[in-house]
Design an enzyme around this catalytic site. Structure first.
Site, PDB file in Angstrom:
ATOM      1  N   SER A   1      -2.107  -3.082   0.664  1.00  0.00           N
ATOM      2  CA  SER A   1      -1.491  -2.633  -0.634  1.00  0.00           C
ATOM      3  C   SER A   1      -2.395  -1.296  -1.113  1.00  0.00           C
ATOM      4  O   SER A   1      -2.037  -1.249  -1.897  1.00  0.00           O
ATOM      5  CB  SER A   1      -1.712  -4.000  -2.344  1.00  0.00           C
ATOM      6  OG  SER A   1      -3.894  -4.027  -2.223  1.00  0.00           O
TER       7      SER A   1
ATOM      8  N   HIS B   1       4.952  -3.506   2.277  1.00  0.00           N
ATOM      9  CA  HIS B   1       4.221  -4.063   1.396  1.00  0.00           C
ATOM     10  C   HIS B   1       4.541  -4.952   0.630  1.00  0.00           C
ATOM     11  O   HIS B   1       5.756  -4.660  -0.174  1.00  0.00           O
ATOM     12  CB  HIS B   1       3.163  -2.610   0.330  1.00  0.00           C
ATOM     13  CG  HIS B   1       2.830  -3.643  -0.669  1.00  0.00           C
ATOM     14  ND1 HIS B   1       2.900  -3.184  -1.557  1.00  0.00           N
ATOM     15  CD2 HIS B   1       1.860  -4.702  -0.098  1.00  0.00           C
ATOM     16  CE1 HIS B   1       1.905  -3.661  -2.602  1.00  0.00           C
ATOM     17  NE2 HIS B   1       1.298  -4.997  -2.043  1.00  0.00           N
TER      18      HIS B   1
ATOM     19  N   GLU C   1       7.908  -1.961  -0.120  1.00  0.00           N
ATOM     20  CA  GLU C   1       7.890  -0.667   0.407  1.00  0.00           C
ATOM     21  C   GLU C   1       7.689  -0.629   1.968  1.00  0.00           C
ATOM     22  O   GLU C   1       6.271  -1.742   2.299  1.00  0.00           O
ATOM     23  CB  GLU C   1       6.270  -0.287  -0.651  1.00  0.00           C
ATOM     24  CG  GLU C   1       6.773  -1.037  -2.093  1.00  0.00           C
ATOM     25  CD  GLU C   1       5.159   0.138  -2.497  1.00  0.00           C
ATOM     26  OE1 GLU C   1       5.621   0.781  -3.656  1.00  0.00           O
ATOM     27  OE2 GLU C   1       4.044  -0.272  -2.435  1.00  0.00           O
TER      28      GLU C   1
ATOM     29  N   ASN D   1       1.950   0.608  -6.680  1.00  0.00           N
ATOM     30  CA  ASN D   1       0.172   0.431  -7.005  1.00  0.00           C
ATOM     31  C   ASN D   1      -0.627   1.590  -7.278  1.00  0.00           C
ATOM     32  O   ASN D   1      -1.102   1.361  -8.042  1.00  0.00           O
ATOM     33  CB  ASN D   1      -0.410   0.121  -6.135  1.00  0.00           C
ATOM     34  CG  ASN D   1      -0.470  -1.566  -6.234  1.00  0.00           C
ATOM     35  OD1 ASN D   1      -0.231  -2.453  -7.235  1.00  0.00           O
ATOM     36  ND2 ASN D   1      -0.754  -2.034  -4.959  1.00  0.00           N
TER      37      ASN D   1
END
Length: 307
Positions: A142, A163, A175, A213
């Site tokens: 991540s 991800h 992702e 993130n």
């Protein structure tokens, strides 16, 4: 003109995605088990790998329980169909403590182990020597740079990131991360694989935090700094973001859910990579809570207490 057309068609065919039938998931934790579950549920043959047999037993049980809950919703008033779905999905999953043998004929390796770049590199370095040339490697990291992990292998064109988000069976987003040398064929294969799992893939470059993130962690850290400066209580900040921005959880609630140690790990890594970026500055309050073992929901206390 004929040469150009032939060359063009050949280029298109070489970029077509590969069929993914066999998937190896390395890591029997929460994320790895979830990824194995959705892959098997979509019809793929899956091997779930971990170092410890007891972890694999727990993972397999969690997968069975999760599929059972999903099947009841998927096949309302059809108990026989629900039972068949559970049985067929579980039959597609096998477990192993030997990663080398698990990848000898696989199409895709998905790594979901500890967030430590050295450990990931060591794993992929070993797998690179035994996996077929066609096999695509991906990491579910991540926050760590995919390129740095890929540098341990000889297959940069067949390396990328997938991800997934927790809980994997419920969260629709994936992702799909490209490094500079990821081939178009590999990228298309990963996009189509994600879609086959019933997910919504988004294309990302190999930048810190990718998309989610990269936006989320600085937001969470700024909420902590806002509280540290005395500009708002954690309760008021949470309410403000839920009612004012429409977020389902406030930043402090989310930090406790994710784990304060996880958030600290991410921000510390980014600060080390780019110490001049104020968005990546650590937090004294967050560091204090982690040092005290108050990591959020999983320990019963973080920014809030949980009974």
């Amino acid at each position: 003109m004929a040469f150009v057309s032939h060359h063009f068609v050949r280029s298109l065919s070489s970029a077509k995605s590969l069929a993914v039938k066999h998937v190896t998931v390395i890591g029997g934790g929460l994320m790895g088990a979830g990824i194995a579950q959705v892959a098997a549920g979509a019809g793929h043959t899956v091997i779930l790998v971990d170092q410890a047999e007891d972890i694999l037993k727990k993972s397999f049980k969690k997968i069975g329980d999760s599929i059972g809950r999903i099947s009841k919703k998927k096949f309302i008033d059809k108990p026989e169909a629900a039972a068949e779905f559970v049985q067929q999905t579980l039959q597609r999953i096998s477990v192993s403590t030997d990663p080398a043998s698990a990848v000898h004929s696989t199409d895709l390796v998905i790594e979901a182990i500890v967030e430590n770049v050295n450990v990931k590199q060591e794993l992929f370095k070993k797998l690179d020597k035994v996996a077929p040339e066609k096999t695509i490697f991906v990491s579910n990291t991540s926050s760590l740079p995919i390129t740095e992990i890929a540098n341990a292998t000889t297959r940069h064109d067949r390396f990328g990131g997938l991800h997934f988000f927790n809980p994997v069976p419920m969260m629709k987003l994936v992702e799909v991360v490209q490094i500079p040398k990821t081939s178009q064929q590999t990228f298309e294969t990963l996009m189509n694989f994600s879609k086959a799992l019933g997910k919504k893939p988004v294309a990302c470059k190999d930048t810190p935090g990718f998309i989610v993130n990269r936006l989320l962690v600085p937001y969470l850290m700024e909420a902590v700094r806002l509280h540290e400066r005395g500009h708002g209580s954690k309760e008021d900040i949470d309410v403000a973001m839920k009612l004012g921005a429409g977020y389902p959880m406030g930043p402090f609630e989310l930090l406790d859910y994710v784990g304060l140690d996880t958030s600290k790990f991410i921000i510390d890594g980014w600060h080390e990579m780019d110490p001049g970026n104020p968005l990546f500055n650590p937090s004294a309050l967050l560091n204090k809570l982690v040092d005290e073992g108050k990591l959020g929901k999983k320990t019963g206390e973080g920014f809030y207490k949980y009974s």
